[in-house]
Design a protein around this motif. Structure first.
Motif, PDB file in Angstrom:
ATOM      1  N   ILE A   1      -7.418  -3.354 -13.008  1.00 27.29           N
ATOM      2  CA  ILE A   1      -7.443  -4.013 -14.317  1.00 27.29           C
ATOM      3  C   ILE A   1      -7.588  -2.986 -15.427  1.00 27.29           C
ATOM      4  O   ILE A   1      -6.862  -3.019 -16.434  1.00 27.29           O
ATOM      5  CB  ILE A   1      -8.588  -5.041 -14.366  1.00 27.29           C
ATOM      6  CG1 ILE A   1      -8.269  -6.227 -13.459  1.00 27.29           C
ATOM      7  CG2 ILE A   1      -8.843  -5.513 -15.796  1.00 27.29           C
ATOM      8  CD1 ILE A   1      -9.392  -7.218 -13.309  1.00 27.29           C
ATOM      9  N   VAL A   2      -8.507  -2.057 -15.264  1.00 27.02           N
ATOM     10  CA  VAL A   2      -8.718  -1.019 -16.278  1.00 27.02           C
ATOM     11  C   VAL A   2      -7.462  -0.170 -16.438  1.00 27.02           C
ATOM     12  O   VAL A   2      -7.043   0.149 -17.563  1.00 27.02           O
ATOM     13  CB  VAL A   2      -9.930  -0.145 -15.909  1.00 27.02           C
ATOM     14  CG1 VAL A   2     -10.048   1.044 -16.859  1.00 27.02           C
ATOM     15  CG2 VAL A   2     -11.211  -0.969 -15.943  1.00 27.02           C
ATOM     16  N   ALA A   3      -6.839   0.205 -15.321  1.00 24.41           N
ATOM     17  CA  ALA A   3      -5.625   1.017 -15.382  1.00 24.41           C
ATOM     18  C   ALA A   3      -4.513   0.296 -16.129  1.00 24.41           C
ATOM     19  O   ALA A   3      -3.780   0.917 -16.917  1.00 24.41           O
ATOM     20  CB  ALA A   3      -5.173   1.372 -13.961  1.00 24.41           C
TER      21      ALA A   3
ATOM     22  N   GLY B   1       0.833  -1.192   0.000  1.00 26.70           N
ATOM     23  CA  GLY B   1       0.000   0.000   0.000  1.00 26.70           C
ATOM     24  C   GLY B   1       0.864   1.238   0.000  1.00 26.70           C
ATOM     25  O   GLY B   1       2.095   1.163  -0.086  1.00 26.70           O
ATOM     26  N   MET B   2       0.214   2.381   0.132  1.00 25.88           N
ATOM     27  CA  MET B   2       0.916   3.651   0.115  1.00 25.88           C
ATOM     28  C   MET B   2       1.299   4.060   1.534  1.00 25.88           C
ATOM     29  O   MET B   2       0.480   4.010   2.457  1.00 25.88           O
ATOM     30  CB  MET B   2       0.034   4.727  -0.521  1.00 25.88           C
ATOM     31  CG  MET B   2      -0.328   4.454  -1.978  1.00 25.88           C
ATOM     32  SD  MET B   2       1.136   4.374  -3.062  1.00 25.88           S
ATOM     33  CE  MET B   2       1.790   6.038  -2.880  1.00 25.88           C
ATOM     34  N   GLY B   3       2.548   4.486   1.701  1.00 26.24           N
ATOM     35  CA  GLY B   3       2.993   5.048   2.960  1.00 26.24           C
ATOM     36  C   GLY B   3       2.796   4.144   4.155  1.00 26.24           C
ATOM     37  O   GLY B   3       3.195   2.971   4.167  1.00 26.24           O
ATOM     38  N   GLU B   4       2.148   4.699   5.180  1.00 26.36           N
ATOM     39  CA  GLU B   4       1.999   3.997   6.448  1.00 26.36           C
ATOM     40  C   GLU B   4       1.143   2.748   6.325  1.00 26.36           C
ATOM     41  O   GLU B   4       1.286   1.821   7.140  1.00 26.36           O
ATOM     42  CB  GLU B   4       1.400   4.948   7.494  1.00 26.36           C
ATOM     43  CG  GLU B   4       1.450   4.432   8.926  1.00 26.36           C
ATOM     44  CD  GLU B   4       2.874   4.219   9.442  1.00 26.36           C
ATOM     45  OE1 GLU B   4       3.007   3.550  10.485  1.00 26.36           O
ATOM     46  OE2 GLU B   4       3.842   4.713   8.822  1.00 26.36           O
ATOM     47  N   SER B   5       0.267   2.686   5.326  1.00 30.20           N
ATOM     48  CA  SER B   5      -0.545   1.478   5.135  1.00 30.20           C
ATOM     49  C   SER B   5       0.334   0.258   4.934  1.00 30.20           C
ATOM     50  O   SER B   5       0.090  -0.804   5.514  1.00 30.20           O
ATOM     51  CB  SER B   5      -1.476   1.649   3.928  1.00 30.20           C
ATOM     52  OG  SER B   5      -2.434   2.643   4.167  1.00 30.20           O
ATOM     53  N   SER B   6       1.367   0.406   4.127  1.00 35.69           N
ATOM     54  CA  SER B   6       2.302  -0.704   3.908  1.00 35.69           C
ATOM     55  C   SER B   6       3.053  -1.036   5.186  1.00 35.69           C
ATOM     56  O   SER B   6       3.221  -2.209   5.540  1.00 35.69           O
ATOM     57  CB  SER B   6       3.289  -0.356   2.791  1.00 35.69           C
ATOM     58  OG  SER B   6       4.183  -1.420   2.555  1.00 35.69           O
TER      59      SER B   6
ATOM     60  N   GLN C   1      -6.362   1.162  -2.397  1.00 33.05           N
ATOM     61  CA  GLN C   1      -5.166   1.864  -2.835  1.00 33.05           C
ATOM     62  C   GLN C   1      -4.520   1.241  -4.064  1.00 33.05           C
ATOM     63  O   GLN C   1      -3.459   1.694  -4.499  1.00 33.05           O
ATOM     64  CB  GLN C   1      -4.141   1.908  -1.700  1.00 33.05           C
ATOM     65  CG  GLN C   1      -4.633   2.601  -0.446  1.00 33.05           C
ATOM     66  CD  GLN C   1      -3.588   2.613   0.658  1.00 33.05           C
ATOM     67  OE1 GLN C   1      -2.429   2.278   0.449  1.00 33.05           O
ATOM     68  NE2 GLN C   1      -4.003   3.010   1.850  1.00 33.05           N
ATOM     69  N   LEU C   2      -5.143   0.211  -4.631  1.00 32.42           N
ATOM     70  CA  LEU C   2      -4.492  -0.536  -5.708  1.00 32.42           C
ATOM     71  C   LEU C   2      -4.179   0.334  -6.919  1.00 32.42           C
ATOM     72  O   LEU C   2      -3.068   0.311  -7.450  1.00 32.42           O
ATOM     73  CB  LEU C   2      -5.361  -1.722  -6.117  1.00 32.42           C
ATOM     74  CG  LEU C   2      -5.552  -2.815  -5.066  1.00 32.42           C
ATOM     75  CD1 LEU C   2      -6.515  -3.876  -5.569  1.00 32.42           C
ATOM     76  CD2 LEU C   2      -4.200  -3.437  -4.692  1.00 32.42           C
ATOM     77  N   ALA C   3      -5.163   1.093  -7.386  1.00 33.40           N
ATOM     78  CA  ALA C   3      -4.938   1.932  -8.570  1.00 33.40           C
ATOM     79  C   ALA C   3      -3.883   2.998  -8.276  1.00 33.40           C
ATOM     80  O   ALA C   3      -3.032   3.302  -9.120  1.00 33.40           O
ATOM     81  CB  ALA C   3      -6.253   2.573  -9.011  1.00 33.40           C
ATOM     82  N   GLU C   4      -3.927   3.570  -7.071  1.00 34.02           N
ATOM     83  CA  GLU C   4      -2.938   4.577  -6.689  1.00 34.02           C
ATOM     84  C   GLU C   4      -1.539   3.973  -6.616  1.00 34.02           C
ATOM     85  O   GLU C   4      -0.554   4.589  -7.053  1.00 34.02           O
ATOM     86  CB  GLU C   4      -3.312   5.186  -5.336  1.00 34.02           C
ATOM     87  CG  GLU C   4      -2.371   6.275  -4.872  1.00 34.02           C
ATOM     88  CD  GLU C   4      -2.724   6.822  -3.494  1.00 34.02           C
ATOM     89  OE1 GLU C   4      -2.033   7.758  -3.042  1.00 34.02           O
ATOM     90  OE2 GLU C   4      -3.669   6.301  -2.867  1.00 34.02           O
TER      91      GLU C   4
END
Length: 376
Positions: free
Chosen positions: A196-198, A103-108, A149-152
């Protein structure tokens, strides 16, 4: 054939979905260079993983030994000691490096139990890029705590010139836990659609087929059958830290033998191997990970080409995205059919945990309770 080598079960991350760090292997017991010489040349894809492979003091020597044996060599790392990979990348810039990022930042950091892990990984991967690394990226395990947060995360990776590999939360005997079940399967599955779309919007053919792989992850998350049959023990195998060879890294009962005690030919072409392939054909697990999915997607005769089903899916849905049309995901996945779990206990972060590791020596008890790990 693809080969995964689990070099060690030692790990300096404390992931909420994995308790390897509480059950490390002992360095003196771990698969040796002498045993690894038995792996033949001509391997399609060879992944050095763990635990954390950079904790092996002889990792550079292992790479020197195995690099000529494979068309592609990967090191799957948590990225906390990227500096240990710098001399390897200088010598072999085309080695594939993937750092685990949830994930992004602190999430990871929270999911992986790593203080400042996100910053260390991104700095480390950028440094490997400066040194000439040509196949660098992140790998994430899709779960409730990072699904939004996947697309980000994909944008972050591509903007920095990195790849993004994905898998879904799953159980495996080496994790020493059997509660890796999504809290809300439907919500997590729906979030994968944007990724998937991204991927289909990019100009990368690799990303287009990753989009199909992520379609399979939607089915996995919902608890449905694999999109394509598994080819474990035929197209890929795993070697654990004690040189035991398995058809896959999910079922400990699918053991082919031991590379230290037996030859490669005996392990892959003997009666035991044929028995394991029959069991794979009857397996009811719905595993869909990078290792088992990409081999299933390959053409059976021409390994560099995809099978018909993923190729047609990619062509059709790449065109839809190019034309500005929506993908009808319900054509491929039945969202009304969601596996119901008896219990989905909350996974806890070990970021502040001071729990001591329970160091064990080799024992068959590691893999004795296969029934706990059967899951959808």
């Amino acid at each position: 054939m693809d080969v995964g080598v689990i070099l060690t079960y030692r790990c300096n991350s404390k992931c909420s979905m994995c308790h390897i760090w509480q059950n490390p292997s002992l360095p003196v017991e771990e698969v040796s260079l002498a045993t690894l010489t038995k792996i033949p040349r001509g391997i399609d894809y060879l992944n050095l993983t763990g635990g954390e492979p950079t904790l092996r003091q002889d990792l550079a020597e292992i790479v020197d030994l195995l690099y000529p044996k494979a068309m592609k060599l990967e090191i799957s790392s948590n990225g906390l000691h990227a500096e240990r990979l710098e001399p390897i990348i200088k010598k072999y810039p085309d080695i594939k490096i993937r750092f685990s990022l949830e994930g992004m930042g602190e999430s990871s950091n929270v999911i992986r139990g790593e203080k400042d892990g996100f910053a260390k990984k991104t700095r480390g991967l950028l440094r490997l890029k400066e040194l000439g690394g040509t196949d660098l990226g992140f790998a994430t395990t899709i779960q409730d705590d990072n699904a939004t947060q996947l697309a980000e995360l994909f944008r972050f990776a591509t903007q920095n010139g990195f790849e993004l590999a994905t898998s879904a939360l799953h159980n495996g005997f080496q994790f020493h836990k059997s509660d890796n079940v999504p809290y809300d399967r439907l919500r997590v599955a729906r979030e994968i659609e944007a990724l998937i779309v991204a991927m289909l919007k990019t100009n990368s053919v690799k990303n287009w087929f990753r989009a199909y792989l992520n379609l399979g992850l939607i089915a996995k998350v919902l608890g449905q059958d694999r999109l394509l049959p598994c080819t474990a023990a035929t197209d890929f195998v795993f070697i654990d830290p004690w040189a035991d060879l398995f058809a896959c890294n999910v079922r400990p009962d699918l053991k082919l033998g031991n590379l230290e005690m037996q030859s490669w030919d005996e392990l892959l072409n003997g009666a035991r191997a044929n028995e394991m392939r029959n069991q794979v054909a009857a397996c009811k697990q719905n595993c869909w990970m990078v290792g088992s999915a990409k081999t299933a997607m390959r053409h059976p005769r021409f390994a560099r080409l995809p099978r018909r089903a993923p190729m047609l899916w990619v062509i059709e849905n790449k065109l839809r995205v190019m034309l500005g049309r929506k993908i009808d995901f319900a054509r491929y996945v039945d969202y009304a059919r969601v596996h119901r779990d008896i219990i989905s206990p909350r996974r806890v972060s070990h970021l502040q945990s001071s729990e001591r590791r329970n160091v064990q020596s080799k024992t068959d008890a590691h893999y004795s309770r296969f029934g706990e790990f059967l899951n959808r």
